[in-house]
Write a protein that holds these residues in place. Structure first.
Motif, PDB file in Angstrom:
ATOM      1  N   VAL A   1      37.345  26.150 -32.487  1.00 37.32           N
ATOM      2  CA  VAL A   1      37.281  24.723 -32.914  1.00 37.32           C
ATOM      3  C   VAL A   1      36.319  24.378 -34.212  1.00 37.32           C
ATOM      4  CG1 VAL A   1      37.079  22.559 -31.890  1.00 37.32           C
ATOM      5  CG2 VAL A   1      38.475  23.834 -30.942  1.00 37.32           C
ATOM      6  N   LEU A   2      35.472  24.798 -34.058  1.00 31.35           N
ATOM      7  CA  LEU A   2      34.030  24.538 -34.963  1.00 31.35           C
ATOM      8  C   LEU A   2      34.601  25.051 -36.539  1.00 31.35           C
ATOM      9  CD1 LEU A   2      30.778  25.102 -33.244  1.00 31.35           C
ATOM     10  CD2 LEU A   2      31.766  22.896 -34.365  1.00 31.35           C
TER      11      LEU A   2
ATOM     12  N   ALA B   1      38.535  14.223 -29.733  1.00 28.85           N
ATOM     13  CA  ALA B   1      38.435  15.303 -29.072  1.00 28.85           C
ATOM     14  C   ALA B   1      38.768  14.905 -27.795  1.00 28.85           C
ATOM     15  CB  ALA B   1      38.068  16.735 -29.895  1.00 28.85           C
ATOM     16  N   GLU B   2      39.095  16.090 -26.582  1.00 28.71           N
ATOM     17  CA  GLU B   2      38.883  15.415 -25.264  1.00 28.71           C
ATOM     18  C   GLU B   2      38.771  16.616 -24.623  1.00 28.71           C
ATOM     19  OE1 GLU B   2      40.761  15.064 -21.173  1.00 28.71           O
ATOM     20  OE2 GLU B   2      41.899  16.011 -23.400  1.00 28.71           O
ATOM     21  N   GLY B   3      38.249  16.666 -23.319  1.00 26.73           N
ATOM     22  CA  GLY B   3      38.665  17.771 -22.946  1.00 26.73           C
ATOM     23  C   GLY B   3      37.025  18.842 -22.237  1.00 26.73           C
ATOM     24  N   ASP B   4      37.180  19.142 -21.612  1.00 31.12           N
ATOM     25  CA  ASP B   4      36.148  20.010 -20.724  1.00 31.12           C
ATOM     26  C   ASP B   4      35.677  21.370 -21.519  1.00 31.12           C
ATOM     27  OD1 ASP B   4      34.597  21.070 -17.870  1.00 31.12           O
ATOM     28  OD2 ASP B   4      35.762  22.816 -17.958  1.00 31.12           O
ATOM     29  N   ARG B   5      36.537  21.834 -22.512  1.00 29.52           N
ATOM     30  CA  ARG B   5      36.089  22.983 -23.398  1.00 29.52           C
ATOM     31  C   ARG B   5      35.460  22.770 -24.090  1.00 29.52           C
ATOM     32  NH1 ARG B   5      42.662  25.070 -23.431  1.00 29.52           N
ATOM     33  NH2 ARG B   5      42.461  25.422 -21.081  1.00 29.52           N
ATOM     34  N   LEU B   6      35.297  21.279 -24.729  1.00 23.37           N
ATOM     35  CA  LEU B   6      34.346  20.615 -26.132  1.00 23.37           C
ATOM     36  C   LEU B   6      33.243  20.078 -25.340  1.00 23.37           C
ATOM     37  CD1 LEU B   6      36.951  19.645 -28.363  1.00 23.37           C
ATOM     38  CD2 LEU B   6      36.678  21.855 -28.602  1.00 23.37           C
ATOM     39  N   ALA B   7      32.819  19.629 -23.854  1.00 30.09           N
ATOM     40  CA  ALA B   7      32.002  19.058 -23.563  1.00 30.09           C
ATOM     41  C   ALA B   7      31.484  20.182 -23.354  1.00 30.09           C
ATOM     42  CB  ALA B   7      32.730  18.368 -22.306  1.00 30.09           C
ATOM     43  N   ASN B   8      30.515  20.770 -24.259  1.00 32.44           N
ATOM     44  CA  ASN B   8      29.338  21.577 -24.714  1.00 32.44           C
ATOM     45  C   ASN B   8      28.478  21.642 -24.904  1.00 32.44           C
ATOM     46  OD1 ASN B   8      29.554  23.812 -26.558  1.00 32.44           O
ATOM     47  ND2 ASN B   8      32.288  23.226 -25.044  1.00 32.44           N
TER      48      ASN B   8
ATOM     49  N   SER C   1      26.830  23.665 -26.908  1.00 33.41           N
ATOM     50  CA  SER C   1      26.668  24.290 -28.225  1.00 33.41           C
ATOM     51  C   SER C   1      28.254  23.621 -29.456  1.00 33.41           C
ATOM     52  CB  SER C   1      27.578  25.910 -28.189  1.00 33.41           C
ATOM     53  OG  SER C   1      27.067  26.627 -27.292  1.00 33.41           O
ATOM     54  N   PHE C   2      28.970  23.141 -28.725  1.00 33.18           N
ATOM     55  CA  PHE C   2      30.447  22.375 -29.800  1.00 33.18           C
ATOM     56  C   PHE C   2      29.074  21.621 -30.228  1.00 33.18           C
ATOM     57  CE2 PHE C   2      32.826  19.415 -29.926  1.00 33.18           C
ATOM     58  CZ  PHE C   2      34.507  19.493 -31.049  1.00 33.18           C
ATOM     59  N   PHE C   3      28.751  20.362 -29.484  1.00 35.31           N
ATOM     60  CA  PHE C   3      27.911  19.401 -29.951  1.00 35.31           C
ATOM     61  C   PHE C   3      26.517  19.703 -31.430  1.00 35.31           C
ATOM     62  CE2 PHE C   3      28.014  17.169 -25.399  1.00 35.31           C
ATOM     63  CZ  PHE C   3      30.072  17.172 -25.853  1.00 35.31           C
ATOM     64  N   LYS C   4      25.909  20.605 -30.270  1.00 30.66           N
ATOM     65  CA  LYS C   4      25.550  21.361 -31.773  1.00 30.66           C
ATOM     66  C   LYS C   4      25.753  20.927 -32.917  1.00 30.66           C
ATOM     67  CE  LYS C   4      21.347  22.438 -28.112  1.00 30.66           C
ATOM     68  NZ  LYS C   4      21.156  23.783 -27.846  1.00 30.66           N
ATOM     69  N   GLY C   5      27.068  22.074 -33.095  1.00 29.42           N
ATOM     70  CA  GLY C   5      27.707  22.454 -34.120  1.00 29.42           C
ATOM     71  C   GLY C   5      28.245  21.595 -34.476  1.00 29.42           C
ATOM     72  N   VAL C   6      28.760  20.205 -34.179  1.00 29.00           N
ATOM     73  CA  VAL C   6      29.150  19.464 -34.868  1.00 29.00           C
ATOM     74  C   VAL C   6      27.805  19.352 -35.209  1.00 29.00           C
ATOM     75  CG1 VAL C   6      30.359  16.754 -34.800  1.00 29.00           C
ATOM     76  CG2 VAL C   6      31.017  18.827 -32.945  1.00 29.00           C
ATOM     77  N   ILE C   7      26.885  18.441 -35.214  1.00 29.17           N
ATOM     78  CA  ILE C   7      25.883  17.973 -35.537  1.00 29.17           C
ATOM     79  C   ILE C   7      25.227  19.212 -37.156  1.00 29.17           C
ATOM     80  CG2 ILE C   7      23.555  17.489 -35.443  1.00 29.17           C
ATOM     81  CD1 ILE C   7      24.134  16.204 -32.717  1.00 29.17           C
ATOM     82  N   TYR C   8      25.843  20.313 -36.581  1.00 26.60           N
ATOM     83  CA  TYR C   8      24.472  20.922 -37.680  1.00 26.60           C
ATOM     84  C   TYR C   8      25.470  20.946 -38.352  1.00 26.60           C
ATOM     85  CZ  TYR C   8      23.671  25.729 -39.701  1.00 26.60           C
ATOM     86  OH  TYR C   8      23.786  26.491 -40.674  1.00 26.60           O
TER      87      TYR C   8
ATOM     88  N   VAL D   1      29.133  16.631 -15.965  1.00 27.14           N
ATOM     89  CA  VAL D   1      29.521  16.372 -17.603  1.00 27.14           C
ATOM     90  C   VAL D   1      27.693  15.253 -17.214  1.00 27.14           C
ATOM     91  CG1 VAL D   1      30.262  13.289 -17.132  1.00 27.14           C
ATOM     92  CG2 VAL D   1      31.712  15.927 -16.903  1.00 27.14           C
ATOM     93  N   ARG D   2      26.920  15.237 -15.507  1.00 24.21           N
ATOM     94  CA  ARG D   2      25.692  14.222 -15.293  1.00 24.21           C
ATOM     95  C   ARG D   2      24.866  15.213 -16.600  1.00 24.21           C
ATOM     96  NH1 ARG D   2      27.885  13.653 -10.319  1.00 24.21           N
ATOM     97  NH2 ARG D   2      26.305  14.980  -9.601  1.00 24.21           N
ATOM     98  N   LYS D   3      24.511  16.026 -16.818  1.00 24.44           N
ATOM     99  CA  LYS D   3      24.006  16.812 -17.064  1.00 24.44           C
ATOM    100  C   LYS D   3      24.118  16.490 -18.865  1.00 24.44           C
ATOM    101  CE  LYS D   3      22.292  20.902 -13.998  1.00 24.44           C
ATOM    102  NZ  LYS D   3      22.221  21.991 -13.611  1.00 24.44           N
ATOM    103  N   LEU D   4      25.136  17.208 -19.107  1.00 31.86           N
ATOM    104  CA  LEU D   4      25.425  16.551 -20.820  1.00 31.86           C
ATOM    105  C   LEU D   4      25.379  15.029 -20.502  1.00 31.86           C
ATOM    106  CD1 LEU D   4      28.843  18.543 -21.228  1.00 31.86           C
ATOM    107  CD2 LEU D   4      26.625  18.990 -21.803  1.00 31.86           C
ATOM    108  N   ALA D   5      25.689  14.458 -20.087  1.00 32.12           N
ATOM    109  CA  ALA D   5      25.091  12.881 -20.558  1.00 32.12           C
ATOM    110  C   ALA D   5      23.826  12.553 -20.203  1.00 32.12           C
ATOM    111  CB  ALA D   5      25.648  11.987 -19.769  1.00 32.12           C
TER     112      ALA D   5
END
Length: 116
Positions: A1-2, A15-22, A24-31, A71-75
């Motif tokens: 996806v990145l 985007a929605e879903g468990d596979r992108l909720a991590n 690595s993906f969030f850091k990649g988006v910001i990067y 989800v709680r940890k990510l939030a």
């Protein structure tokens, strides 16, 4: 996806879903210089359990508990980017709140025909 995000001409993707909720993906988006806006549909466990039963979900209770922990940890870790919507509301109420979220507003400013 990145990799896909690096090749797209759009400046907003929802985007929605468990596979992108991590992380690595969030850091990649910001990067990559994208704005990250996360929306948590905060649904009480008892309501989520009933909804799962009604839609005849195949996921076990243990799997769902694991996802809730994730989800709680990510939030907590990404709270700076997080908006919360009450997931106990009915689908129409949640959809109305989503329409006014930052990401959807960016889409509206881009092309109103993209939002249902």
């Amino acid at each position: 996806v990145l990799e896909f995000l690096g090749d797209t001409e759009y400046d907003t993707i929802i985007a929605e879903g468990d596979r992108l909720a991590n992380n690595s993906f969030f850091k990649g988006v910001i990067y990559r210089g994208w704005k990250l806006d996360l929306i948590l549909l905060d649904t009480p466990d008892d309501i989520a359990r009933i909804r799962c039963f009604k839609r005849r979900t195949k996921q076990s209770e243990i799997w769902r508990m694991g996802r809730a922990t994730k989800v709680r940890k990510l939030a907590n870790r990404w709270r700076r980017y997080l908006s919360v919507i009450d997931g106990a509301e009915n689908a129409e109420g949640v959809a109305d709140k989503l329409r006014f979220s930052i990401g959807f507003q960016r889409l509206l400013n881009y092309d109103e025909s993209l939002v249902i």
